[in-house]
Design an enzyme around this catalytic site. Structure first.
Site, PDB file in Angstrom:
ATOM      1  N   LYS A  13       0.094  -6.999  -4.027  1.00 23.19           N
ATOM      2  CA  LYS A  13       1.315  -7.003  -3.195  1.00 23.19           C
ATOM      3  C   LYS A  13       1.461  -8.322  -2.425  1.00 23.19           C
ATOM      4  O   LYS A  13       2.522  -8.921  -2.418  1.00 23.19           O
ATOM      5  CB  LYS A  13       1.275  -5.849  -2.162  1.00 23.19           C
ATOM      6  N   ARG A  88       3.757   2.734   5.196  1.00 24.79           N
ATOM      7  CA  ARG A  88       2.629   3.388   4.516  1.00 24.79           C
ATOM      8  C   ARG A  88       2.541   4.861   4.849  1.00 24.79           C
ATOM      9  O   ARG A  88       1.601   5.535   4.418  1.00 24.79           O
ATOM     10  CB  ARG A  88       1.319   2.746   4.931  1.00 24.79           C
ATOM     11  N   ARG A 127     -12.177 -10.880  -4.029  1.00 20.62           N
ATOM     12  CA  ARG A 127     -11.242 -11.722  -3.255  1.00 20.62           C
ATOM     13  C   ARG A 127     -11.992 -12.563  -2.224  1.00 20.62           C
ATOM     14  O   ARG A 127     -12.913 -12.095  -1.550  1.00 20.62           O
ATOM     15  CB  ARG A 127     -10.233 -10.837  -2.536  1.00 20.62           C
ATOM     16  N   ARG A 160     -13.130 -10.699   3.230  1.00 24.01           N
ATOM     17  CA  ARG A 160     -12.605  -9.801   4.267  1.00 24.01           C
ATOM     18  C   ARG A 160     -13.584  -8.656   4.497  1.00 24.01           C
ATOM     19  O   ARG A 160     -14.178  -8.135   3.569  1.00 24.01           O
ATOM     20  CB  ARG A 160     -11.253  -9.213   3.814  1.00 24.01           C
ATOM     21  N   ARG A 171     -10.244   2.773   1.428  1.00 25.73           N
ATOM     22  CA  ARG A 171      -8.820   2.410   1.562  1.00 25.73           C
ATOM     23  C   ARG A 171      -8.001   3.060   0.446  1.00 25.73           C
ATOM     24  O   ARG A 171      -6.864   3.476   0.652  1.00 25.73           O
ATOM     25  CB  ARG A 171      -8.668   0.883   1.505  1.00 25.73           C
TER      26      ARG A 171
END
Ligand code: AP5
Length: 216
Positions: A13, A88, A127, A160, A171
């Site tokens: 996203k 969300r 990531r 992160r 998540r």
């Protein structure tokens, strides 16, 4: 044009929303980015949000809605708003309609980026983000030229805190429980378009632009 980009964690996203905003002159609004900024700056919002984010839970609706309300007001007169990771929850979706209409806007489309869980987890755990300019890399799919250093500014790359496999899976679970119901909600309103999030960044960007009716 006001668009929501939704999808599970790691669907791409943020990557796609940044590209679309740059190419088509839209304002990119990401509560995830804004909350991470607040955590970094140690603001009261950041201090409150950090514990939720570290365990992969959603930050309470009231905080996120007020954050977005301020940003929508500041963007008055923009060519279009691109919401990345907002709403969300159903409460956030209702609030978004009300906030847009207060500013004389409406939602035109909701794009749902679809990606299987195992591929999304691979994207999340690989990531790396630049501590200085925020540029996004992936150890396998988009490696930096020099290990651990940003190609753009030379800043240090970090992982992160919510991208460990355990928190990424948490998540995903939160996404299924609290965010996935929005798919049926927006489909019933005729606003939802599914876009396949697999394949390379440019391939997905091309699909998204076509879906939104934007050239290139
Ligand atoms: P947020 O930052 O929004 O996290 P997320 O939705 O889990 O999304 P991600 O940023 O992890 O993934 P993405 O889909 O943007 O993927 P990306 O493009 O980076 O939210 C973080 C936290 O903030 C939440 O857990 C919550 O606590 C809080 N929060 C945020 N919004 C909230 C809200 N509305 N309400 C309450 N709380 C909220 O890509 C991932 C990786 O894959 C990157 O390395 C990238 O380089 C790579 N990649 C991207 N596309 C491709 C591709 N096509 N091929 C190969 N690799 C790719």
């Amino acid at each position: 044009m006001n668009v929501v980009v939704m999808g599970p964690p790691g669907a791409g996203k943020g990557t796609q929303a940044k590209l679309l905003a740059e190419r088509h002159g839209l304002v990119h609004l990401s509560p995830g980015d804004l909350l991470r900024e607040a955590v970094k700056e140690g603001t009261p919002l950041g201090l409150e949000a950090k514990a939720y984010m570290d365990r992969g839970s959603l930050v309470p609706d009231g905080l996120v809605i007020e954050l977005m309300r301020a940003r929508i007001r500041e963007s008055g007169g923009a060519r279009g708003l691109l919401f990345d990771g907002f709403p969300r929850t159903l409460a956030q979706a209702d609030a978004l309609d009300a906030m847009l209409s207060e500013s004389g806007f409406a939602l035109d489309m909701v794009v749902n980026v679809v990606l299987p869980e195992e591929e999304a987890i691979r994207r999340l755990t690989g990531r790396r983000v630049c501590r200085v300019c925020g540029a996004n890399y992936h150890l396998e799919y988009r490696p930096p030229n020099a290990p651990g250093r940003c190609d753009l500014c030379g800043g240090e790359l970090y992982q992160r805190s919510d991208d460990s496999e355990e928190t990424a899976r948490a998540r995903f679970e939160v996404y299924r429980r609290q965010t996935e119901p929005l798919i049926a909600y927006y489909a019933a309103r005729g606003l939802l378009r599914d876009v396949d999030g697999s394949g390379g960044v440019d391939e997905v960007a091309e699909r998204l632009s076509r879906t939104l009716g934007l050239a290139g």
